[in-house]
Design a protein around this motif. Structure first.
Motif, short mmCIF file in Angstrom:
data_model
loop_
_atom_site.label_atom_id
_atom_site.label_comp_id
_atom_site.label_asym_id
_atom_site.label_seq_id
_atom_site.Cartn_x
_atom_site.Cartn_y
_atom_site.Cartn_z
N UNK A 506 0.82 -1.21 0.00
CA UNK A 506 0.00 0.00 0.00
C UNK A 506 0.85 1.26 0.00
N UNK A 507 0.35 2.28 -0.70
CA UNK A 507 1.01 3.59 -0.71
C UNK A 507 0.86 4.24 0.66
N UNK A 508 1.57 5.35 0.84
CA UNK A 508 1.57 6.02 2.14
C UNK A 508 0.25 6.68 2.46
N UNK A 509 -0.56 6.97 1.43
CA UNK A 509 -1.81 7.66 1.69
C UNK A 509 -1.69 9.15 1.83
N UNK A 510 -0.53 9.72 1.45
CA UNK A 510 -0.32 11.16 1.60
C UNK A 510 -1.20 11.97 0.67
N UNK A 511 -1.75 11.36 -0.38
CA UNK A 511 -2.64 12.08 -1.29
C UNK A 511 -4.06 11.55 -1.21
N UNK A 512 -4.44 10.98 -0.08
CA UNK A 512 -5.77 10.42 0.09
C UNK A 512 -5.67 9.10 0.83
N UNK A 513 -6.61 8.21 0.59
CA UNK A 513 -6.54 6.90 1.22
C UNK A 513 -5.40 6.08 0.62
N UNK A 514 -4.76 5.22 1.42
CA UNK A 514 -3.72 4.33 0.87
C UNK A 514 -4.29 3.47 -0.26
N UNK A 515 -3.46 3.18 -1.23
CA UNK A 515 -3.90 2.39 -2.38
C UNK A 515 -2.97 1.19 -2.55
N UNK A 516 -3.56 0.03 -2.71
CA UNK A 516 -2.79 -1.19 -2.87
C UNK A 516 -2.23 -1.32 -4.27
N UNK A 517 -0.90 -1.48 -4.38
CA UNK A 517 -0.24 -1.64 -5.68
C UNK A 517 0.06 -3.13 -5.86
N UNK A 518 -0.47 -3.72 -6.91
CA UNK A 518 -0.37 -5.16 -7.12
C UNK A 518 0.77 -5.47 -8.10
N UNK A 519 1.68 -6.32 -7.66
CA UNK A 519 2.85 -6.67 -8.49
C UNK A 519 2.87 -8.18 -8.74
N UNK A 520 3.01 -8.53 -10.00
CA UNK A 520 3.08 -9.95 -10.37
C UNK A 520 4.50 -10.49 -10.17
N UNK A 521 4.60 -11.81 -10.12
CA UNK A 521 5.92 -12.46 -9.97
C UNK A 521 6.87 -12.05 -11.09
N UNK A 522 6.36 -11.99 -12.35
CA UNK A 522 7.23 -11.75 -13.48
C UNK A 522 7.98 -10.44 -13.39
N UNK A 523 7.30 -9.39 -12.90
CA UNK A 523 7.94 -8.08 -12.81
C UNK A 523 9.10 -8.06 -11.83
N UNK A 524 8.88 -8.59 -10.64
CA UNK A 524 9.96 -8.54 -9.63
C UNK A 524 11.07 -9.53 -9.96
#
Length: 630
Positions: A506-524
């Motif tokens: 999740x993002x820090x929420x400094x610009x609103x509510x925290x937002x979950x960032x979804x990352x797939x296995x392939x990217x990392x």
């Protein structure tokens, strides 16, 4: 002239805002050129650009003995009275609440969010609009019955939309008050937000919408900027916008010359700066136009001017030939820059091994070096085989609970071996982990749990009481009985691939509510393979893991060493903030790789006996701008 400019540069010579008047005139005799040079320094609290032009005209008239020809000066209080006789605060609020009431995030093109700057590091570029394009803009505006300013604002919105990755942008516009053109010295302008969408609406519809917006905005031109910003849902201290457009009707080059310019008076240089990191201006000279951009040198104001010019071209082309086309189809990049962005920058083909899942890299390393030390925490150590077996027990438990690919599993744990065991266990069970830092406030934890909707939560005995409100199953990782009897071998999950989720941070929420960032296995996995190619690790390396697992830097701190045979040295809770502790653990464990945000690196470099950290060979920096003096 250069000496005078340098001596009274407002970046270090400050006006005292409590001492009237808020402008100064500094005079020096230039002996070499036998001339007098005057430098005027003023704050916009007392005077805007148009008032400054009036002042310069008055000075010139007095120097020529023509003061009797000047029109009578009007007191600024007349302007104040006029402004106060307009719409009242409740009308202003209703208008801006309707415009901005559902805006939750600021518009920050190029990531420029600092609206408290002093103008330092800002470059400026001007560009004349092609004469043919200028004529077409005026012709198209007349045919549509709209102002050219509406086209200028729509083109600027297109540039800001592309630079901020949004189709709904808010930026500041400068309004000129109701007494311009009269002989009044003072601040007549006002900055107010406008909201323009660059979406599937037709271009013709968008032009009329912008024109209608400004027709309404003029009734509220004296509204408070603070009032307008408070009508949005953007939470302070985040700015509502960080870009400003000043569409101004300016005098031509001959009109700009003050009386007596031919008698030796001349203009050498001027500079105007705002607190906004990105400022655009469109000077309307009656026939032609000039574009101006002020932006950090790293962004390049010339590039911004080119984008705005391109946007005007695209807009008028579409209005002439395809006004029903959607706004989002318009472009701001030149053919050359688009080719660079789309083709050159993406010419990155490299031969890589088949993409696998993150935990599979770890399992392959376990097979190669089962007895090597994988994890160190305080006085405890786990080999690759031991860490793998304990993670497998967690994985088999989660599979028995019905965890499937892409399902979220939350981890609410303190720093320690259970944290790493839990991360690996979730991945091995085909789930995606959602880290919940125990240092976060409980209301933030509750929000993230509700938003992520995890299948199960992994925690520790000391933290269990804080999760009394959780309705999903909870596994206590440090309770030996919870996992007793679970197999220690690698689980096999049919159908799991690199396109499934690995984690949700999740993002820090400094610009609103925290937002979950979804990352797939392939990217990392791709990221880790690139890091290994660029900065190879082996069994002799010790990687200090000190970043909270709620931040994405932690991902490579965990999985890069575990994928290539290195050892994770897990920092103790709170240790990442203590430079003396970090020095001690780096020396004691012979750490070779670590990461710092630049501000923490500065503190670390100030530690005495830093030279004892001779084992370090790679220090990575990210998260903030890296100052050149570090």
């Amino acid at each position: 002239a250069d000496q005078l400019w340098t001596r009274f540069d407002p970046r270090h010579y400050r006006l005292d805002l409590q001492q009237a008047p808020l402008f100064r005139l500094f005079v020096a005799y230039d002996q070499r050129n036998d001339r007098w040079i005057a430098l005027q320094l003023l704050h916009q609290l007392c005077m805007d650009h148009m008032a400054q032009e009036n002042l310069q005209m008055e000075v010139a008239a007095y120097l020529q003995g023509r003061q009797a020809e000047l029109p009578p000066a009007l007191p600024f209080r007349n302007f104040v009275a006029q402004a106060r006789l307009g719409a009242n605060a409740s009308e202003h609020e209703a208008f801006f609440r309707e415009m901005l009431g559902d805006v939750e995030e600021p518009t920050v093109p190029f990531g420029l969010a600092d609206v408290r700057g002093d103008g330092s590091g800002i470059d400026e570029t001007r560009r004349e609009v092609d004469a043919g394009l200028a004529r077409r803009l005026r012709s198209r505006a007349r045919a549509l019955g709209v102002s050219v300013a509406s086209l200028g604002h729509l083109a600027s919105a297109l540039v800001l939309a592309r630079a901020s990755g949004r189709d709904d942008v808010v930026f500041g516009t400068v309004l000129f008050g109701g007494m311009q053109g009269e002989n009044v010295l003072g601040l007549g302008i006002n900055t107010l937000p406008v909201r323009i969408r660059v979406d599937a609406s037709s271009i013709g519809t968008s032009v009329r919408a912008v024109h209608n917006l400004f027709s309404q905005l003029l009734r509220h031109e004296h509204a408070s900027l603070v009032l307008a910003q408070n009508c949005s849902r953007v939470q302070a201290p985040a700015p509502l916008f960080s870009a400003l457009l000043n569409y101004r009707h300016s005098k031509g080059e001959t009109e700009q010359k003050p009386p007596g310019a031919s008698n030796g008076m001349g203009h050498l240089r001027s500079e105007e700066r705002t607190n906004y990191p990105l400022t655009l201006a469109i000077d309307d000279f009656g026939e032609g136009f000039e574009l101006l951009a002020q932006a950090p040198a790293s962004i390049g104001p010339a590039r911004i001017c080119a984008m705005l010019h391109r946007a005007l071209e695209q807009l008028v082309d579409a209005l002439e030939h395809a006004p029903s086309s959607p706004m989002y189809q318009l472009d701001v990049l030149s053919v050359e820059e688009r080719r660079q962005v789309v083709e050159t920058f993406n010419d990155t083909a490299v031969d890589y091994p088949p993409v696998r899942c993150l935990h599979q890299l770890f399992e392959e390393q376990v097979a190669r070096t089962p007895e090597a030390i994988a994890l160190v925490f305080k006085d405890h150590q786990l080999t690759y085989a031991e860490l793998n077996a304990r993670a497998n027990q967690v994985a088999h438990y989660l599979l028995a609970q019905g965890v499937k690919p892409d399902e979220r599993v939350a981890l609410y744990v303190e720093r320690g071996p259970e944290m790493v065991i839990g991360l690996l266990g979730v991945l091995k069970a085909s789930g995606s982990y959602v880290p919940l830092d125990p240092d976060y406030p409980l209301d933030r934890i509750s929000y993230m749990l509700a938003d992520a909707a995890p299948k199960i939560v992994l925690t520790q005995t000391a933290l269990r009481a804080r999760l009394s409100h959780v309705s999903v199953p909870v596994l206590i990782l440090d309770d030996a009985g919870s996992l007793a009897g679970q197999p220690g071998h690698d689980p096999v999950v049919t159908g799991l691939s690199s396109t499934h989720l690995a984690y949700v941070i999740y993002t820090s929420g400094s610009t609103g509510n925290p937002k979950g960032v979804m990352i797939e296995h392939g990217g990392i996995v791709n990221r880790l393979q690139w890091m290994q190619d660029a900065y190879p690790l082996d069994g002799t390396d010790r990687v200090l893991q000190k970043t909270s697992f709620s931040f994405d830097v932690s991902v490579w701190e965990f999985f890069w060493p575990l994928s290539y045979g290195a050892r994770i040295v897990l920092a103790e809770p709170g240790g990442h903030k203590d430079p003396a502790y970090l020095q001690d653990v780096i020396v004691r464990e012979a750490v070779t790789v670590t990461h710092f945000v630049p501000s923490m690196l500065r503190q670390f470099l100030s530690v005495e006996e830093l030279k004892a950290c001779v084992s370090l060979r790679h220090v990575f920096c990210s998260g903030e701008a890296l100052s050149t003096d570090i």
